[in-house]
Design a protein around this motif. Sequence first.
Motif, PDB file in Angstrom:
ATOM      1  N   LEU A  19       0.816  -1.361  -0.065  1.00 37.49           N
ATOM      2  CA  LEU A  19      -0.131  -0.090   0.234  1.00 37.49           C
ATOM      3  C   LEU A  19       0.951   1.107   0.037  1.00 37.49           C
ATOM      4  O   LEU A  19       0.740   2.298  -0.737  1.00 37.49           O
ATOM      5  N   ALA A  20       2.126   1.303   0.844  1.00 32.68           N
ATOM      6  CA  ALA A  20       2.796   2.458   1.023  1.00 32.68           C
ATOM      7  C   ALA A  20       3.428   2.643  -0.560  1.00 32.68           C
ATOM      8  O   ALA A  20       3.719   3.894  -0.935  1.00 32.68           O
ATOM      9  N   ALA A  21       4.019   1.575  -1.153  1.00 34.21           N
ATOM     10  CA  ALA A  21       4.570   1.574  -2.531  1.00 34.21           C
ATOM     11  C   ALA A  21       3.426   2.208  -3.594  1.00 34.21           C
ATOM     12  O   ALA A  21       4.054   3.099  -4.123  1.00 34.21           O
ATOM     13  N   ARG A  22       2.536   1.657  -3.372  1.00 30.05           N
ATOM     14  CA  ARG A  22       1.343   2.333  -4.431  1.00 30.05           C
ATOM     15  C   ARG A  22       1.090   3.789  -4.195  1.00 30.05           C
ATOM     16  O   ARG A  22       1.176   4.691  -5.123  1.00 30.05           O
ATOM     17  N   GLU A  23       0.991   4.233  -3.116  1.00 31.28           N
ATOM     18  CA  GLU A  23       0.589   5.518  -2.542  1.00 31.28           C
ATOM     19  C   GLU A  23       1.995   6.349  -2.851  1.00 31.28           C
ATOM     20  O   GLU A  23       1.745   7.470  -3.332  1.00 31.28           O
ATOM     21  N   ALA A  24       3.280   5.839  -2.871  1.00 34.67           N
ATOM     22  CA  ALA A  24       4.609   6.677  -3.110  1.00 34.67           C
ATOM     23  C   ALA A  24       4.553   6.634  -4.873  1.00 34.67           C
ATOM     24  O   ALA A  24       4.746   7.707  -5.087  1.00 34.67           O
ATOM     25  N   VAL A  25       4.025   5.758  -5.426  1.00 35.72           N
ATOM     26  CA  VAL A  25       3.986   5.707  -6.955  1.00 35.72           C
ATOM     27  C   VAL A  25       2.903   6.901  -7.546  1.00 35.72           C
ATOM     28  O   VAL A  25       3.283   8.058  -8.225  1.00 35.72           O
ATOM     29  N   ALA A  26       1.819   6.943  -6.838  1.00 36.27           N
ATOM     30  CA  ALA A  26       0.912   7.958  -6.994  1.00 36.27           C
ATOM     31  C   ALA A  26       1.484   9.274  -6.963  1.00 36.27           C
ATOM     32  O   ALA A  26       1.129  10.211  -7.477  1.00 36.27           O
ATOM     33  N   ALA A  27       1.903   9.471  -5.605  1.00 33.08           N
ATOM     34  CA  ALA A  27       2.503  10.971  -5.407  1.00 33.08           C
ATOM     35  C   ALA A  27       3.530  11.248  -6.084  1.00 33.08           C
ATOM     36  O   ALA A  27       3.485  12.330  -6.599  1.00 33.08           O
ATOM     37  N   VAL A  28       4.507  10.380  -6.558  1.00 32.38           N
ATOM     38  CA  VAL A  28       5.516  10.703  -7.692  1.00 32.38           C
ATOM     39  C   VAL A  28       4.960  11.141  -9.117  1.00 32.38           C
ATOM     40  O   VAL A  28       5.366  12.126  -9.404  1.00 32.38           O
ATOM     41  N   LEU A  29       3.793  10.276  -9.346  1.00 31.79           N
ATOM     42  CA  LEU A  29       3.427  10.614 -10.632  1.00 31.79           C
ATOM     43  C   LEU A  29       2.505  12.118 -10.586  1.00 31.79           C
ATOM     44  O   LEU A  29       2.773  12.884 -11.420  1.00 31.79           O
ATOM     45  N   ARG A  30       1.918  12.260  -9.321  1.00 33.85           N
ATOM     46  CA  ARG A  30       1.351  13.767  -9.194  1.00 33.85           C
ATOM     47  C   ARG A  30       2.478  14.729  -9.202  1.00 33.85           C
ATOM     48  O   ARG A  30       2.160  15.936  -9.770  1.00 33.85           O
ATOM     49  N   LEU A  31       3.427  14.571  -8.436  1.00 37.67           N
ATOM     50  CA  LEU A  31       4.580  15.566  -8.457  1.00 37.67           C
ATOM     51  C   LEU A  31       5.254  15.737 -10.006  1.00 37.67           C
ATOM     52  O   LEU A  31       5.571  17.065 -10.015  1.00 37.67           O
ATOM     53  N   PHE A  32       5.325  14.971 -10.615  1.00 40.36           N
ATOM     54  CA  PHE A  32       5.647  14.844 -12.057  1.00 40.36           C
ATOM     55  C   PHE A  32       4.615  15.150 -13.031  1.00 40.36           C
ATOM     56  O   PHE A  32       4.916  14.975 -14.176  1.00 40.36           O
ATOM     57  N   ASP A  33       3.620  15.713 -12.515  1.00 42.21           N
ATOM     58  CA  ASP A  33       2.485  16.056 -13.494  1.00 42.21           C
ATOM     59  C   ASP A  33       1.952  14.837 -14.628  1.00 42.21           C
ATOM     60  O   ASP A  33       1.795  14.918 -15.751  1.00 42.21           O
ATOM     61  N   ASN A  34       1.896  13.548 -13.598  1.00 38.68           N
ATOM     62  CA  ASN A  34       1.734  12.537 -14.301  1.00 38.68           C
ATOM     63  C   ASN A  34       2.622  12.105 -15.829  1.00 38.68           C
ATOM     64  O   ASN A  34       1.890  11.247 -16.551  1.00 38.68           O
ATOM     65  N   ASP A  35       3.876  12.415 -15.596  1.00 39.72           N
ATOM     66  CA  ASP A  35       4.616  12.177 -16.838  1.00 39.72           C
ATOM     67  C   ASP A  35       5.389  10.793 -16.462  1.00 39.72           C
ATOM     68  O   ASP A  35       6.360  10.837 -15.814  1.00 39.72           O
ATOM     69  N   VAL A  36       4.696   9.574 -16.879  1.00 41.20           N
ATOM     70  CA  VAL A  36       5.040   8.368 -16.732  1.00 41.20           C
ATOM     71  C   VAL A  36       6.301   7.878 -17.182  1.00 41.20           C
ATOM     72  O   VAL A  36       7.005   7.138 -16.626  1.00 41.20           O
ATOM     73  N   THR A  37       6.654   8.458 -18.624  1.00 35.15           N
ATOM     74  CA  THR A  37       7.954   8.052 -19.101  1.00 35.15           C
ATOM     75  C   THR A  37       8.935   8.565 -18.354  1.00 35.15           C
ATOM     76  O   THR A  37      10.008   7.949 -18.263  1.00 35.15           O
ATOM     77  N   VAL A  38       8.807   9.678 -17.909  1.00 34.00           N
ATOM     78  CA  VAL A  38       9.993  10.335 -17.036  1.00 34.00           C
ATOM     79  C   VAL A  38      10.410   9.677 -15.941  1.00 34.00           C
ATOM     80  O   VAL A  38      11.457   9.217 -15.636  1.00 34.00           O
ATOM     81  N   ILE A  39       9.392   9.353 -15.390  1.00 31.77           N
ATOM     82  CA  ILE A  39       9.576   8.604 -13.853  1.00 31.77           C
ATOM     83  C   ILE A  39      10.013   6.851 -14.076  1.00 31.77           C
ATOM     84  O   ILE A  39      10.877   6.425 -13.694  1.00 31.77           O
ATOM     85  N   ALA A  40       9.282   6.490 -15.419  1.00 36.01           N
ATOM     86  CA  ALA A  40       9.757   4.990 -15.462  1.00 36.01           C
ATOM     87  C   ALA A  40      11.160   5.073 -15.838  1.00 36.01           C
ATOM     88  O   ALA A  40      11.911   4.117 -15.582  1.00 36.01           O
ATOM     89  N   GLY A  41      11.774   5.889 -16.589  1.00 32.53           N
ATOM     90  CA  GLY A  41      13.116   6.143 -16.775  1.00 32.53           C
ATOM     91  C   GLY A  41      14.116   6.399 -15.693  1.00 32.53           C
ATOM     92  O   GLY A  41      15.255   5.875 -15.511  1.00 32.53           O
ATOM     93  N   LEU A  42      13.357   7.210 -14.737  1.00 32.15           N
ATOM     94  CA  LEU A  42      14.203   7.570 -13.632  1.00 32.15           C
ATOM     95  C   LEU A  42      14.409   6.548 -12.737  1.00 32.15           C
ATOM     96  O   LEU A  42      15.359   6.027 -12.181  1.00 32.15           O
ATOM     97  N   LEU A  43      13.321   5.710 -12.591  1.00 36.03           N
ATOM     98  CA  LEU A  43      13.241   4.422 -11.480  1.00 36.03           C
ATOM     99  C   LEU A  43      13.497   3.114 -12.361  1.00 36.03           C
ATOM    100  O   LEU A  43      13.488   2.111 -11.621  1.00 36.03           O
ATOM    101  N   ASP A  44      13.641   3.298 -13.585  1.00 38.92           N
ATOM    102  CA  ASP A  44      13.827   1.798 -14.503  1.00 38.92           C
ATOM    103  C   ASP A  44      12.836   0.846 -13.992  1.00 38.92           C
ATOM    104  O   ASP A  44      13.124  -0.588 -13.960  1.00 38.92           O
ATOM    105  N   VAL A  45      11.317   1.117 -14.066  1.00 39.19           N
ATOM    106  CA  VAL A  45      10.325   0.695 -14.034  1.00 39.19           C
ATOM    107  C   VAL A  45       9.352   0.640 -15.357  1.00 39.19           C
ATOM    108  O   VAL A  45       9.430   1.854 -15.478  1.00 39.19           O
ATOM    109  N   PRO A  46       8.847  -0.204 -15.789  1.00 38.62           N
ATOM    110  CA  PRO A  46       7.995  -0.060 -16.887  1.00 38.62           C
ATOM    111  C   PRO A  46       6.804   0.691 -16.666  1.00 38.62           C
ATOM    112  O   PRO A  46       6.305   0.776 -15.612  1.00 38.62           O
TER     113      PRO A  46
END
Length: 147
Positions: free
Chosen positions: A55-82
């Motif tokens: 649950l904490a991991a899901r909330e952290a992902v949602a928060a980081v997406l919100r902070l990066f204006d839902n730019d999934v490609t940037v976050i995926a590149g930073l975290l090396d996660v699809p």
Amino acid sequence: MSATPDNRMTAAEIRRRVRANQALHAKTQELAASEVLSKRRAAQEAAAAKEVAELAAREAVAAVLRLFDNDVTVIAGLLDVPADELEREAKPVTAARAKEVVAELRDRAERPRARRSPAPRPSSAPAPEPVPGEASASPADGLTGAA
């Protein structure tokens, strides 16, 4: 081989051995049941901890997406996660909860960091020897650098 009188067991000895065997069997059963209970309890605690962590991991992902204006490609590149995995993890988290997590992160970032005082040196450590040719200062004489 014939049975000699010294090799015979009395009825009392046989009963004593049977009772000892039954007691050992009962103790073994008790230990086995106790082990099952403790292992199940540990498994339940681990499962609960896993759920909390997920649950904490899901909330952290949602928060980081919100902070990066839902730019999934940037976050995926930073975290090396699809990217699709990030979106799938963040989907169950409501926008309100993501806002709360972001607010908690901002509060934590604004708090001054607690400064730890350096650990006291152990008194058993040898004092550094003065380098030859350099003057040492003694607190008693009040002179610094005088040779």
